[in-house]
Design a protein around this motif. Structure first.
Motif, short mmCIF file in Angstrom:
data_model
loop_
_atom_site.label_atom_id
_atom_site.label_comp_id
_atom_site.label_asym_id
_atom_site.label_seq_id
_atom_site.Cartn_x
_atom_site.Cartn_y
_atom_site.Cartn_z
N UNK A 1 0.67 17.39 -12.38
CA UNK A 1 1.78 17.21 -11.44
C UNK A 1 3.07 17.81 -12.00
N UNK B 1 -3.09 13.39 0.11
CA UNK B 1 -2.65 12.11 -0.43
C UNK B 1 -3.81 11.16 -0.66
N UNK C 1 0.63 4.48 -9.71
CA UNK C 1 0.55 5.93 -9.49
C UNK C 1 -0.03 6.62 -10.73
N UNK D 1 13.24 1.50 -4.46
CA UNK D 1 12.08 0.76 -3.95
C UNK D 1 12.52 -0.64 -3.54
N UNK E 1 6.46 12.20 -5.03
CA UNK E 1 5.03 12.20 -4.69
C UNK E 1 4.59 11.02 -3.82
N UNK F 1 4.76 0.15 -8.83
CA UNK F 1 4.32 1.33 -8.08
C UNK F 1 4.10 2.50 -9.03
N UNK G 1 4.40 7.49 2.15
CA UNK G 1 4.66 6.31 2.97
C UNK G 1 4.40 5.06 2.13
N UNK H 1 0.87 -1.16 0.00
CA UNK H 1 0.00 0.00 0.00
C UNK H 1 0.92 1.22 0.00
N UNK H 2 0.70 2.11 -0.95
CA UNK H 2 1.55 3.29 -1.04
C UNK H 2 0.68 4.54 -0.90
N UNK H 3 1.08 5.41 0.01
CA UNK H 3 0.38 6.67 0.17
C UNK H 3 1.02 7.67 -0.78
N UNK H 4 0.26 8.05 -1.82
CA UNK H 4 0.82 8.91 -2.87
C UNK H 4 0.16 10.28 -2.85
N UNK H 5 0.90 11.27 -3.32
CA UNK H 5 0.37 12.63 -3.39
C UNK H 5 -0.72 12.72 -4.45
N UNK I 1 9.31 11.87 -11.04
CA UNK I 1 8.74 11.11 -9.92
C UNK I 1 9.81 10.99 -8.83
N UNK I 2 10.81 10.15 -9.05
CA UNK I 2 11.91 10.06 -8.08
C UNK I 2 13.06 9.27 -8.71
N UNK J 1 9.19 -3.73 -8.45
CA UNK J 1 8.63 -2.81 -7.45
C UNK J 1 8.45 -1.44 -8.08
N UNK J 2 9.51 -0.95 -8.73
CA UNK J 2 9.45 0.38 -9.34
C UNK J 2 8.36 0.44 -10.40
#
Lengths: 498, 498
Positions: free
Chosen positions: A348, A72, A336, B328, B49, A332, B52, A54-58, A295-296, A328-329
Motif C-alpha cells: 500500500x 475493497x 486494517x 473517527x 483506504x 480500526x 464506508x 463494519x468498515x469497507x477498506x481498500x 492512512x489518514x 475507534x482509531x
C-alpha cells in the motif's frame, strides 16, 4: 549491538518530576483468580451504545485514481470478541495509555523491519500523531527559553509549539540533501563564543524525508554525518518522519511516463533511504512515525520509537495529558493492518508513493511547460526563467519525497523590490507578501516562505537579500488544475518582472 | 444577560504568548471561486483506504441489562457525502481544530438546553476528553508553583498533571453536599496570613456531580454559595463534570424496587441539579463535558464551555499540541447524535442513570446486608457496624451521582492501629495499606483513600487521626460479585477488629 547509553541528563525538570499514578499499582492484582475489583472507575461496556462496526477498506493494491475505490473488503469490530481479537468492549474502554497491545506489537515489528534500530533496548509508544509526539518530545527534553536546533527552513507549526515557551530556533543551513552536518558542527562548536552565557542547544528537530517545506530527502551518508556530529556534541535527534514512505524516484526533465513494475517488498525496502534509527547506536533518536500520511490524518495516531528511559517518561506524560488515542482509531487501524498484513501495508505504501510521484511529476512538468527550465551543472536543482527570456526567476530541487516544492525566487531583476530596498525595513518580507497577494488575486494560492523561517527572537531576523521563497504543494490538486495554477503563476511573474 | 467580564489577567504567560499559525490566514482565500490552492499540506482523500463505515448503534431506549443489545439501528459514514453530511473524506482529513462543525453545533445546542449559561457570549470548543480539557485549562491559567484550590479529597489523576509543575493543592473541606463555600472563603480570606508571600490561588478545580472519590452531588444552593465566594475572590472555576447525567435519586435503606415511569424530557431535566454554568453571570466557569461516561471513554471526546477569550486561547493551544480529536470518533459520535436527536440522547442519558442507580442500590443494599447499618440523625450518611456488635466501622453517604462510594473508616476501636500510633510516622497511611492488602488477599480490590489526598508539598501532610478511607466503585461489577465482595470486606473487618 549494545543498549542505549545513559541520556537521563537530557530530561527536563518537568519530565524528571513526573510520577506514575498510584492507581496503576492496582492493575497487577486485577487478574488474580477470583478477584472482585471495586477499585476502578470504568463504565460498564454494556453501557456503550454500539453493537458492531463494519468498515469497507481498500485492498492494498487498489487503483487510487478515483476518489472511491471499488477494490475493497470488509473488516469489522464486534462489541465482544470471544476469539481474543479487537472488540468494542475493550477498544472503547479506558485503556493502557501505551496503546492497544496489538497496535504496539505491530509498531514494534514494523520498526524492526523498516528501521532496524542499531541498539538493543528500544521501545515504542503510541501517541496521537506527530504533532502530539513533538509536543511530548519538547516536554520531555526542553526547558522554557532553550534554543532548539532546527533546519534553515522549518515546519512552522512545530515552532508554534515552542515559541510561546520563550524558546528560540538555532537554524542549521541546508542544501539539496537536507541540513548540513558541517554547519551543525560549526554552530555547536562556536556556540559559546557566538552565544556567550546562553545554554547550548541539546535537541535537534529534523524532518529528513520530504522535508517541510523544502521537499529534500536526506541520503544515508548525510544522516551518518549528522548523527556523528550529534554524538560529538551530545544532541538528541527528534526525527519527525511522516513522509518516510513517500520517497520518490529522481525527477527527470521531459522524461516519458514510466511503466510500473511488479511489486517486490525487498526491492521496495532496499530503495528507501534509511532512518536515523538505523544508525542510532546510542539511543539518542526519538523517531516519530505517523499514520497521517500513510492512512489518514483524522486517525490522529502515530508512535514514538526511543530508548526505554524516554518512552517511560513519555508514557507518564501521556497518562495525565492526552491519555490513549481514540479507541475507534486504534481499533480500526489495527483491524486494517491485520487484514493487510505487514506485506500488504508495505505494498500500500509503495502504491501511495507512486501516486505522489505522479503528482510530483505533474507539478514539475507544469513548471517546465510554463517557464524555461534549465538543469544545474553541479546539483539536482532546476532554474526557471521567464518564458522566452534570460530573466532568472527561481530555482527549485525537484522533490525526492513528500508533497512540497520549494521555490527560491531571485529578486535581482525585479524593479519594484529593488526600489523598496533601502526604503523599507523588511523589503524581502514586504515584497513576498505583495507577490503572494498578486498570486492570490490571480487565483493561485501559495504558502509564503516567511512562514517557514525559524523564530530566532524579536530582534530583526537576518534574511538573505534579493531572495524570497514560496512553498507549493502537489498533493491535493488535479493535473489540469495544477497546470492552470502554474500558468497563472507564470503570468504573475511576467507582470511583476516586466 | 450581559457579556463575560474581562478575565484576561487570569491567563498564564504561556497562554498569553500563543499566536495563531500564519497558515490559518490562508483559509479565508480558499473558497474564492476558481481558486486553485497549492498552499496546503493535505493528503488527497482518494488516498484514504476507506470506502464506508457502518456502525450498529443502540436505540436510545435500549435495554441495558445484557452486554450487547439487539435493539439497534445502523448509521453509516460514506467516503463522499454529496448531501453535505459527514463524510470520511472530510472526517479523516486535517481539520479545523475547534472540532467538526456539526459536533460544535450540537455541543452548543446541548449546552444551551442543559446549562443555559447565565451570560451571553459563551462559546464551546471540542477537546480530547476531560483529561485533555483539564491539561489545557491548567496550561491556560496556571504558572509553575501555583497553588490550586481542590476538594478535600480530589481526583488523583488530575493532580498528577500539576504536581510535576511544582504546583500544590489548597484543599477545601467537604461535607455531604460537596466542597464547603464557607471554608473556601476562609482559606482565601486568610491566605495572606496563612501563606505569607505566597501567590493567592485563582483557580478552583471542582467535580460537583458524583465527585470522585466521595460521590457527593452539590446542590444548586451550595453551587451559588461557592460561586459567590469565587466572585468575591476572583477565582476561575474549572467544573469537571463527566458524571453530570449520572444523577441518582436518594438511596432509601431497605426500599422496595421502584417501578420505572414513562420518560419525560422536561421532568428529567427538571430533576437535575444545575451546573456552575447556569449561574455563571461573569463567564468565570470553564465547564468540561465529556462523552466518556455518556457514550464511551475510548471516544476521547469532550468539550469546553467558557468565555470566548478562554476558548480562543484554548484553541491556540490545541492547534499546536493535540490538534483535533480523532475524526473517527467525531464522525461516529455526530452520526449517533444525529440519529438519536437531542431528545433521544437525553432519553439515553436517563436510561444510563437508571442503570447506575440500580448498581448504586446493589452496592448500598450489599453493605446493609453484610454490616449493621444505621442512618444518621442529622445528615444523609449511614454508619456501618460490625454485624451483631456495637463496633462502629465506617460511615458513608449513599452516592447521589456517579459511580463511587467513599468509606470513612474509624480506627478508634482497632487495636493494631492503636498500637502503631506513636510508633510510626504515618500510622494512618501504614494501616490503610495493611488493611488494603488484607482485602486484596481476601480477593476484593479497593482504592486506597490516600490516593485521593491533595498534594500539599513534601512536608508531611496533615492527616486526621483515627480515620482512613477507601473508595468503592459499583460501575463494573455484577450484583452477585458485588455482594460477595462486600461480604469479603465484612469478613476482613471482622478479623481486623477482633
Amino acid at each position: 549491538m549494545s543498549e542505549a547509553i545513559d541520556l537521563s541528563h537530557h530530561l527536563s525538570l518537568l519530565a524528571r518530576s513526573r510520577k506514575a499514578s498510584p492507581l496503576k499499582d492496582i492493575l497487577a492484582y486485577l487478574h488474580y483468580p477470583g478477584m472482585v475489583s471495586l477499585a476502578g472507575g470504568l463504565p460498564h461496556p454494556a453501557l456503550f451504545p454500539f453493537a458492531n462496526i463494519d468498515v469497507e477498506v481498500y485492498n492494498p493494491g487498489s487503483d487510487l485514481s478515483s476518489l472511491v475505490s471499488s477494490d475493497t473488503t470488509h473488516i469489522s469490530v464486534p462489541k465482544v470478541n470471544t476469539e481474543g481479537g479487537v472488540s468494542l468492549a475493550v477498544a472503547l474502554q479506558y485503556a493502557d495509555v501505551s496503546g492497544m497491545r496489538a497496535l504496539l506489537k505491530y509498531a514494534r515489528e514494523f520498526t524492526q523491519l523498516v528501521c532496524s534500530p542499531a541498539y538493543k533496548n528500544w521501545d515504542v509508544l503510541i501517541n496521537c500523531g506527530n504533532t502530539d509526539g513533538w509536543t511530548k518530545a519538547v516536554g520531555l527534553l526542553c526547558e522554557p527559553g532553550d534554543y532548539i536546533l532546527v533546519e534553515e527552513y522549518t515546519f512552522s507549526s512545530a515552532q508554534y509549539l515552542w515559541i510561546p515557551m520563550g524558546c528560540k530556533g538555532a537554524p542549521i543551513k541546508m542544501d539539496a540533501e537536507g541540513l548540513r552536518a558541517d554547519h551543525l558542527d560549526e554552530v555547536l562548536t562556536t556556540w559559546d563564543t557566538t552565544h556567550p552565557g546562553v545554554k547550548k542547544p541539546h535537541v535537534l528537530y529534523a524532518t529528513p524525508t520530504g522535508q517541510n517545506p523544502t521537499g529534500t530527502l536526506m541520503p544515508d551518508k548525510r544522516k551518518q554525518e549528522v548523527y556523528d556530529v550529534c554524538v560529538k556534541h551530545d544532541i538528541i535527534i527528534v526525527e519527525d518522519d511522516p513522509y518516510y514512505f513517500l520517497q520518490l524516484a529522481p525527477y527527470v526533465l521531459n522524461a516519458p511516463a514510466s511503466t510500473p513494475t511488479a511489486y517486490s517488498q525487498s526491492a521496495h525496502l532496499a530503495s528507501l533511504e534509511k532512518t536515523f534509527l538505523n544508525i542510532d547506536v546510542q539511543g539518542r533518536v526519538i523517531r516519530l512515525d505517523s499514520f497521517s500520511k500513510t492512512v489518514a490524518p483524522g486517525s490522529r495516531i502515530g508512535w514514538f520509537t526511543a530508548n526505554p528511559l524516554f518512552t517511560e517518561r513519555l508514557l507518564r506524560a501521556s497518562e495525565v495529558t492526552t491519555q490513549t488515542p481514540s479507541g475507534w482509531s486504534q481499533g480500526i487501524i489495527i483491524r486494517l493492518l491485520d487484514e493487510w498484513k505487514l506485506g500488504g501495508f508495505l505494498q500500500w505504501l509503495h502504491g501511495l508513493a507512486a501516486e505522489y510521484q505522479k503528482r510530483r511529476d505533474w507539478m514539475c512538468d507544469g513548471l517546465a511547460a510554463s517557464f524555461d527550465v534549465q538543469p544545474s551543472t553541479h546539483d539536482a536543482s532546476l532554474t526557471a526563467y521567464l518564458k522566452g527570456t534570460q530573466t532568472r526567476l527561481f530555482t527549485f530541487v525537484p522533490p525526492r519525497a513528500g508533497m512540497f516544492v520549494w521555490l527560491k525566487v531571485f529578486l535581482h531583476e525585479n524593479k519594484q523590490y529593488q526600489e523598496m530596498k533601502g526604503k523599507l525595513e523588511e523589503p524581502e518580507l514586504d515584497y513576498e507578501k505583495m507577490l503572494w497577494q498578486d498570486m492570490a488575486d490571480a487565483k493561485v494560492l501559495l504558502s509564503s516562505g516567511n512562514f517557514f523561517l525559524p523564530w530566532e527572537g524579536k530582534e530583526k531576523m537576518d534574511r538573505e537579500e534579493n531572495v524570497i521563497f514560496f512553498r507549493l504543494s502537489y498533493s491535493m490538486t488535479s493535473k489540469e488544475a495544477m497546470q492552470a495554477a502554474v500558468q497563472r503563476m507564470a503570468d504573475v511573474f511576467a507582470g511583476a518582472w516586466s
